[in-house]
Design an enzyme around this catalytic site. Structure first.
Site, PDB file in Angstrom:
ATOM      1  N   ASP A   1       0.828  -1.210   0.000  1.00  0.00           N
ATOM      2  CA  ASP A   1       0.000   0.000   0.000  1.00  0.00           C
ATOM      3  C   ASP A   1       0.863   1.261   0.000  1.00  0.00           C
ATOM      4  O   ASP A   1       1.939   1.263   0.593  1.00  0.00           O
ATOM      5  CB  ASP A   1      -0.912  -0.038   1.236  1.00  0.00           C
ATOM      6  CG  ASP A   1      -2.096   0.894   1.109  1.00  0.00           C
ATOM      7  OD1 ASP A   1      -2.293   1.491   0.026  1.00  0.00           O
ATOM      8  OD2 ASP A   1      -2.835   1.032   2.095  1.00  0.00           O
TER       9      ASP A   1
ATOM     10  N   HIS B   1       2.951   3.236  -9.025  1.00  0.00           N
ATOM     11  CA  HIS B   1       2.852   1.775  -9.212  1.00  0.00           C
ATOM     12  C   HIS B   1       4.123   1.235  -9.851  1.00  0.00           C
ATOM     13  O   HIS B   1       4.559   0.126  -9.535  1.00  0.00           O
ATOM     14  CB  HIS B   1       1.626   1.433 -10.071  1.00  0.00           C
ATOM     15  CG  HIS B   1       0.339   1.804  -9.413  1.00  0.00           C
ATOM     16  ND1 HIS B   1       0.047   1.471  -8.107  1.00  0.00           N
ATOM     17  CD2 HIS B   1      -0.745   2.494  -9.865  1.00  0.00           C
ATOM     18  CE1 HIS B   1      -1.145   1.939  -7.788  1.00  0.00           C
ATOM     19  NE2 HIS B   1      -1.646   2.569  -8.835  1.00  0.00           N
TER      20      HIS B   1
ATOM     21  N   LEU C   1      11.520 -20.309  -3.775  1.00  0.00           N
ATOM     22  CA  LEU C   1      10.411 -19.471  -3.290  1.00  0.00           C
ATOM     23  C   LEU C   1       9.171 -19.639  -4.160  1.00  0.00           C
ATOM     24  O   LEU C   1       9.266 -19.619  -5.396  1.00  0.00           O
ATOM     25  CB  LEU C   1      10.847 -17.994  -3.332  1.00  0.00           C
ATOM     26  CG  LEU C   1       9.758 -16.963  -3.041  1.00  0.00           C
ATOM     27  CD1 LEU C   1       9.397 -16.951  -1.556  1.00  0.00           C
ATOM     28  CD2 LEU C   1      10.184 -15.566  -3.474  1.00  0.00           C
TER      29      LEU C   1
HETATM   30  C1  FPP Z   1      -1.786   0.109  -3.464  1.00  0.00           C
HETATM   31  O1  FPP Z   1      -1.365   1.459  -3.459  1.00  0.00           O
HETATM   32  C2  FPP Z   1      -1.247  -0.597  -4.609  1.00  0.00           C
HETATM   33  C3  FPP Z   1      -1.973  -1.158  -5.651  1.00  0.00           C
HETATM   34  C4  FPP Z   1      -3.435  -1.075  -5.719  1.00  0.00           C
HETATM   35  C5  FPP Z   1      -1.318  -1.789  -6.796  1.00  0.00           C
HETATM   36  C6  FPP Z   1      -0.107  -2.644  -6.486  1.00  0.00           C
HETATM   37  C7  FPP Z   1       0.685  -2.804  -7.712  1.00  0.00           C
HETATM   38  C8  FPP Z   1       2.026  -2.891  -7.787  1.00  0.00           C
HETATM   39  C9  FPP Z   1       2.923  -2.908  -6.600  1.00  0.00           C
HETATM   40  C10 FPP Z   1       2.685  -2.953  -9.118  1.00  0.00           C
HETATM   41  C11 FPP Z   1       3.059  -4.336  -9.505  1.00  0.00           C
HETATM   42  C12 FPP Z   1       1.927  -4.876 -10.222  1.00  0.00           C
HETATM   43  C13 FPP Z   1       1.699  -6.099 -10.687  1.00  0.00           C
HETATM   44  C14 FPP Z   1       0.341  -6.338 -11.255  1.00  0.00           C
HETATM   45  C15 FPP Z   1       2.672  -7.216 -10.682  1.00  0.00           C
HETATM   46  P1  FPP Z   1      -2.455   2.607  -3.627  1.00  0.00           P
HETATM   47  O2  FPP Z   1      -2.553   2.968  -5.052  1.00  0.00           O
HETATM   48  O3  FPP Z   1      -3.736   2.186  -2.995  1.00  0.00           O
HETATM   49  O4  FPP Z   1      -1.771   3.760  -2.812  1.00  0.00           O
HETATM   50  P2  FPP Z   1      -2.490   4.941  -2.006  1.00  0.00           P
HETATM   51  O5  FPP Z   1      -3.295   4.287  -0.911  1.00  0.00           O
HETATM   52  O6  FPP Z   1      -1.336   5.745  -1.485  1.00  0.00           O
HETATM   53  O7  FPP Z   1      -3.343   5.690  -2.990  1.00  0.00           O
END
Ligand code: FPP
Length: 234
Positions: free
Chosen positions: A15, A32, A126
């Site tokens: 997150d 992301h 893993l």
């Molecule tokens: C949460 O941060 C993150 C996500 C919803 C996406 C996670 C994706 C990745 C780490 C990229 C790698 C991806 C794949 C598909 C392998 P948020 O956007 O909710 O952050 P915020 O709460 O600060 O807005």
């Protein structure tokens, strides 16, 4: 050799990508992208540390509510990840699995994910589970419906566990010992609801894109000092 008290299965709610981007005045997709780099670091760190299972929440059933630009951006990153990381995953003996209903994701991402799972299937290091279009409640409902379709009239806990995404379809993944959530939020957000019944939760204020091996080790050390009682007495 697994070090004393090492968690066997670590689950992560990655997150804070959006807030990381906002702090730097960048588009969310750049957050992301940096999150994907962090994911790469943590996969390799987990493999080096002898963790057997790592499960990451990459896309939830609720994430479709985001703009089509952001959703498309996340799936493009998945394609990019597979293209750039396949060799390193194989070099590190990492086996990739997916949990969730990925039939609904864009075809380019689905095809890449299937190719990734297929080309790492013989690895025995893993086990890296990527949760995509995953929701914990939907997973339980799906499992129960599978049992109903089989004609089961009395359902046990084992029946449900075996029919989750983490069940016998992908070789029965043990429940997470540790669930990590970054960015200061302290919620489960529909992730591995059944499987986290006795998991230890560790939270950090670090935003996911800033996650590195030293912070990961710090969080694992917090886990190692916990006294797990599973409802019993110490
Ligand atoms: C949460 O941060 C993150 C996500 C919803 C996406 C996670 C994706 C990745 C780490 C990229 C790698 C991806 C794949 C598909 C392998 P948020 O956007 O909710 O952050 P915020 O709460 O600060 O807005």
């Amino acid at each position: 050799m697994l070090e004393n008290n090492m968690p066997k299965h670590v689950a992560v709610i990655m997150d804070g990508n959006g807030r990381w981007a906002k702090k730097k005045n960048l588009p969310r997709v750049m957050g992301h992208n940096a999150g994907m780099q962090a994911m790469k670091r943590i996969v390799i760190a987990s493999s080096q540390m002898g963790i057997k299972y790592l499960t990451v929440y990459a896309f939830s059933t609720e994430n479709w509510k985001r703009s089509s630009e952001e959703v498309g951006g996340i799936f493009n990153l998945l394609v990019k990840y597979v293209n750039s990381e396949l060799k390193e995953l194989n070099d590190n003996n990492v086996k990739v699995n997916s949990i969730g209903d990925y039939e609904m994701v864009p075809k380019s991402a689905k095809d890449k994910l299937e190719a990734l799972i297929d080309s790492t299937k013989e690895n025995d290091g893993l086990i890296f589970n990527i949760a995509i279009n995953y929701g914990g409640r939907a997973e339980i409902v799906r499992g129960v419906n599978k049992l109903i379709a089989e004609g089961k009239v009395e359902i046990t806990e084992n029946d449900i566990a075996n029919n989750l995404y983490t069940g016998n379809e992908i070789g029965n993944i043990p429940d997470p010992d540790l669930l990590i959530r970054t960015s200061g939020e302290q919620r489960i957000s529909n992730f591995l609801l059944w499987q986290c019944a006795y998991s230890e939760f560790v939270f950090t204020d670090v935003l996911w894109p800033d996650m590195d091996k030293s912070e990961f080790i710090r969080l694992i050390d917090i886990y190692k000092n916990r006294n797990r009682r599973y409802g019993g007495r110490s």
